[in-house]
Design a protein around this motif. Sequence first.
Motif, PDB file in Angstrom:
ATOM      1  N   TYR A   3       0.798  -1.231   0.000  1.00  0.00           N
ATOM      2  CA  TYR A   3       0.000   0.000   0.000  1.00  0.00           C
ATOM      3  C   TYR A   3       0.833   1.284   0.000  1.00  0.00           C
ATOM      4  CZ  TYR A   3      -3.730  -3.249   1.311  1.00  0.00           C
ATOM      5  OH  TYR A   3      -4.631  -4.283   1.350  1.00  0.00           O
ATOM      6  N   GLY A   4       2.004   1.262  -0.583  1.00  0.00           N
ATOM      7  CA  GLY A   4       2.766   2.502  -0.727  1.00  0.00           C
ATOM      8  C   GLY A   4       3.541   2.877   0.528  1.00  0.00           C
ATOM      9  N   VAL A   5       4.195   4.031   0.423  1.00  0.00           N
ATOM     10  CA  VAL A   5       5.112   4.455   1.481  1.00  0.00           C
ATOM     11  C   VAL A   5       4.339   5.034   2.675  1.00  0.00           C
ATOM     12  CG1 VAL A   5       7.030   6.029   1.995  1.00  0.00           C
ATOM     13  CG2 VAL A   5       6.863   4.947  -0.253  1.00  0.00           C
ATOM     14  N   CYS A  35      -3.707   4.355   9.116  1.00  0.00           N
ATOM     15  CA  CYS A  35      -2.742   5.104   9.949  1.00  0.00           C
ATOM     16  C   CYS A  35      -1.294   4.701   9.733  1.00  0.00           C
ATOM     17  CB  CYS A  35      -3.097   4.904  11.419  1.00  0.00           C
ATOM     18  SG  CYS A  35      -3.058   3.165  11.909  1.00  0.00           S
ATOM     19  N   GLY A  36      -1.044   3.546   9.068  1.00  0.00           N
ATOM     20  CA  GLY A  36       0.326   3.063   8.956  1.00  0.00           C
ATOM     21  C   GLY A  36       0.894   2.791  10.347  1.00  0.00           C
ATOM     22  N   SER A  37       2.182   3.070  10.522  1.00  0.00           N
ATOM     23  CA  SER A  37       2.804   2.756  11.819  1.00  0.00           C
ATOM     24  C   SER A  37       2.528   3.829  12.875  1.00  0.00           C
ATOM     25  CB  SER A  37       4.304   2.553  11.645  1.00  0.00           C
ATOM     26  OG  SER A  37       4.865   3.743  11.145  1.00  0.00           O
ATOM     27  N   ASP A  82      -7.643  -3.749  11.357  1.00  0.00           N
ATOM     28  CA  ASP A  82      -8.872  -4.161  10.665  1.00  0.00           C
ATOM     29  C   ASP A  82      -8.985  -3.444   9.331  1.00  0.00           C
ATOM     30  OD1 ASP A  82     -11.397  -5.342  10.169  1.00  0.00           O
ATOM     31  OD2 ASP A  82     -11.930  -5.190  12.287  1.00  0.00           O
ATOM     32  N   ASP A  83      -9.929  -3.903   8.537  1.00  0.00           N
ATOM     33  CA  ASP A  83     -10.220  -3.315   7.232  1.00  0.00           C
ATOM     34  C   ASP A  83     -11.187  -2.152   7.425  1.00  0.00           C
ATOM     35  OD1 ASP A  83     -11.184  -2.801   4.661  1.00  0.00           O
ATOM     36  OD2 ASP A  83     -11.183  -4.920   4.100  1.00  0.00           O
ATOM     37  N   MET A  84     -10.835  -0.972   6.891  1.00  0.00           N
ATOM     38  CA  MET A  84     -11.725   0.183   7.082  1.00  0.00           C
ATOM     39  C   MET A  84     -13.096  -0.026   6.440  1.00  0.00           C
ATOM     40  SD  MET A  84     -10.099   3.109   4.672  1.00  0.00           S
ATOM     41  CE  MET A  84      -8.343   2.863   4.690  1.00  0.00           C
ATOM     42  N   GLN A 102      -5.320  10.116   5.359  1.00  0.00           N
ATOM     43  CA  GLN A 102      -4.264  10.527   4.425  1.00  0.00           C
ATOM     44  C   GLN A 102      -3.741   9.345   3.601  1.00  0.00           C
ATOM     45  OE1 GLN A 102      -2.737  13.505   3.519  1.00  0.00           O
ATOM     46  NE2 GLN A 102      -1.643  14.316   5.302  1.00  0.00           N
ATOM     47  N   ARG A 103      -3.774   9.528   2.256  1.00  0.00           N
ATOM     48  CA  ARG A 103      -3.093   8.629   1.305  1.00  0.00           C
ATOM     49  C   ARG A 103      -3.614   7.198   1.334  1.00  0.00           C
ATOM     50  NH1 ARG A 103       0.853  11.350   4.382  1.00  0.00           N
ATOM     51  NH2 ARG A 103       1.665  13.182   3.309  1.00  0.00           N
ATOM     52  N   SER A 104      -4.881   6.997   1.660  1.00  0.00           N
ATOM     53  CA  SER A 104      -5.395   5.628   1.821  1.00  0.00           C
ATOM     54  C   SER A 104      -6.703   5.347   1.083  1.00  0.00           C
ATOM     55  CB  SER A 104      -5.630   5.314   3.305  1.00  0.00           C
ATOM     56  OG  SER A 104      -4.494   5.615   4.059  1.00  0.00           O
ATOM     57  N   LEU A 105      -7.550   6.363   0.877  1.00  0.00           N
ATOM     58  CA  LEU A 105      -8.875   6.105   0.285  1.00  0.00           C
ATOM     59  C   LEU A 105      -8.768   5.466  -1.100  1.00  0.00           C
ATOM     60  CD1 LEU A 105     -12.034   6.626   0.590  1.00  0.00           C
ATOM     61  CD2 LEU A 105     -11.643   8.576  -0.919  1.00  0.00           C
ATOM     62  N   HIS A 106      -7.708   5.819  -1.853  1.00  0.00           N
ATOM     63  CA  HIS A 106      -7.588   5.289  -3.223  1.00  0.00           C
ATOM     64  C   HIS A 106      -7.297   3.788  -3.258  1.00  0.00           C
ATOM     65  CE1 HIS A 106      -3.821   7.424  -2.038  1.00  0.00           C
ATOM     66  NE2 HIS A 106      -3.349   6.217  -2.221  1.00  0.00           N
ATOM     67  N   TYR A 107      -7.119   3.152  -2.098  1.00  0.00           N
ATOM     68  CA  TYR A 107      -6.970   1.688  -2.076  1.00  0.00           C
ATOM     69  C   TYR A 107      -8.323   0.981  -2.002  1.00  0.00           C
ATOM     70  CZ  TYR A 107      -2.080   2.671  -1.616  1.00  0.00           C
ATOM     71  OH  TYR A 107      -0.813   3.143  -1.872  1.00  0.00           O
ATOM     72  N   LEU A 108      -9.415   1.757  -1.979  1.00  0.00           N
ATOM     73  CA  LEU A 108     -10.755   1.169  -2.023  1.00  0.00           C
ATOM     74  C   LEU A 108     -11.324   1.338  -3.424  1.00  0.00           C
ATOM     75  CD1 LEU A 108     -12.486   2.460   1.258  1.00  0.00           C
ATOM     76  CD2 LEU A 108     -10.859   0.596   0.966  1.00  0.00           C
ATOM     77  N   SER A 109     -12.205   0.418  -3.815  1.00  0.00           N
ATOM     78  CA  SER A 109     -12.926   0.620  -5.079  1.00  0.00           C
ATOM     79  C   SER A 109     -13.813   1.855  -4.920  1.00  0.00           C
ATOM     80  CB  SER A 109     -13.807  -0.601  -5.370  1.00  0.00           C
ATOM     81  OG  SER A 109     -14.853  -0.659  -4.402  1.00  0.00           O
TER      82      SER A 109
HETATM   83  C1  LIG Z   1       0.393   5.074   1.822  1.00  0.00           C
HETATM   84  S1  LIG Z   1       0.007   4.402   3.385  1.00  0.00           S
HETATM   85  C2  LIG Z   1      -0.448   5.886   4.268  1.00  0.00           C
HETATM   86  C3  LIG Z   1      -0.062   5.827   5.712  1.00  0.00           C
HETATM   87  C4  LIG Z   1      -0.234   7.147   6.444  1.00  0.00           C
HETATM   88  N1  LIG Z   1      -1.644   7.484   6.590  1.00  0.00           N
HETATM   89  C5  LIG Z   1       0.467   8.275   5.700  1.00  0.00           C
HETATM   90  O1  LIG Z   1      -0.199   9.277   5.356  1.00  0.00           O
HETATM   91  O2  LIG Z   1       1.669   8.174   5.466  1.00  0.00           O
HETATM   92  C6  LIG Z   1      -1.622   3.681   3.125  1.00  0.00           C
HETATM   93  C7  LIG Z   1      -2.121   2.929   4.339  1.00  0.00           C
HETATM   94  O3  LIG Z   1      -3.484   2.520   4.115  1.00  0.00           O
HETATM   95  C8  LIG Z   1      -3.639   1.231   4.676  1.00  0.00           C
HETATM   96  N2  LIG Z   1      -4.822   0.590   4.063  1.00  0.00           N
HETATM   97  C9  LIG Z   1      -5.005   0.255   2.751  1.00  0.00           C
HETATM   98  N3  LIG Z   1      -6.212  -0.315   2.576  1.00  0.00           N
HETATM   99  C10 LIG Z   1      -6.800  -0.348   3.800  1.00  0.00           C
HETATM  100  C11 LIG Z   1      -8.056  -0.840   4.273  1.00  0.00           C
HETATM  101  N4  LIG Z   1      -8.952  -1.407   3.457  1.00  0.00           N
HETATM  102  N5  LIG Z   1      -8.352  -0.699   5.591  1.00  0.00           N
HETATM  103  C12 LIG Z   1      -7.443  -0.130   6.448  1.00  0.00           C
HETATM  104  N6  LIG Z   1      -6.234   0.336   6.055  1.00  0.00           N
HETATM  105  C13 LIG Z   1      -5.916   0.237   4.745  1.00  0.00           C
HETATM  106  C14 LIG Z   1      -2.324   0.542   4.358  1.00  0.00           C
HETATM  107  O4  LIG Z   1      -2.079  -0.602   5.114  1.00  0.00           O
HETATM  108  C15 LIG Z   1      -1.324   1.673   4.608  1.00  0.00           C
HETATM  109  O5  LIG Z   1      -0.847   1.670   5.931  1.00  0.00           O
END
Ligand SMILES: C[S@@+](CC[C@H](N)C(=O)[O-])C[C@H]1O[C@@H](n2cnc3c(N)ncnc32)[C@H](O)[C@@H]1O
Length: 206
Positions: A3-5, A35-37, A82-84, A102-109
Amino acid sequence: MLYGVDVAKSRIDDLDRLLLRQSSMEKATVLDLGCGSGGMSFKLGEAGAKVFAVDIEDYSKEFSIKLDLQPELKGKIQFIHDDMNNLASILRGQTFDYCLFQRSLHYLSYEAAVSLLHDLNKLVTDKMFISVTGLESDIGKSYPARTAVLSKRFAKLLPEEAKKFSIQAPLCLYQKEEFVDLLEQTGWKIDSISTSAFGNHKVVCH
Ligand SMILES: C[S@@+](CC[C@H](N)C(=O)[O-])C[C@H]1O[C@@H](n2cnc3c(N)ncnc32)[C@H](O)[C@@H]1O
């Protein structure tokens, strides 16, 4: 990496700063989605907020190591692995003053994004600070689904780009206007929008 950096691990940006500057932060509750780490979860905790941090990857060890180093934050920061997409059942009616997304919504359809943003609009009582990767960003240049309609736009990057950007999961990238439409149709009112030099669209909305 799927899921990117994890950018928040090493730095904060202008959108993070706007959230940290909210005047009521010392009493606030914040949902940190994807939230990442926990880079920002801990900054928010240090600012006094109570933070509920969710990620599909298991960062519980990183959170627990950091909490041992900052025991004063124990009870203020909670990590949920968990999965959002399951947010409504994870939160069980809990509401939040702010959401950092931040930087996460685009991993959802697109369909899943509509549903989640709709739910969030009921769960977040003040503002959401959200960013997505744009279709016109470097990542979008050779994105295989760039001409697909939003409802069908969900694809993995080509192998070389996937390696370069550390993104193996499928993505839905957005034009600025599409992101605005998505937020407005799910009940959000936009306070400000900007696009970074990299091509991420950043929004504050309520
Ligand atoms: C690029 S990282 C962004 C981390 C941090 N928010 C930032 O801004 O640097 C994307 C994060 O989204 C999480 N992620 C992706 N799909 C997810 C899902 N369905 N539910 C919860 N977290 C998800 C990934 O595991 C990853 O930690």
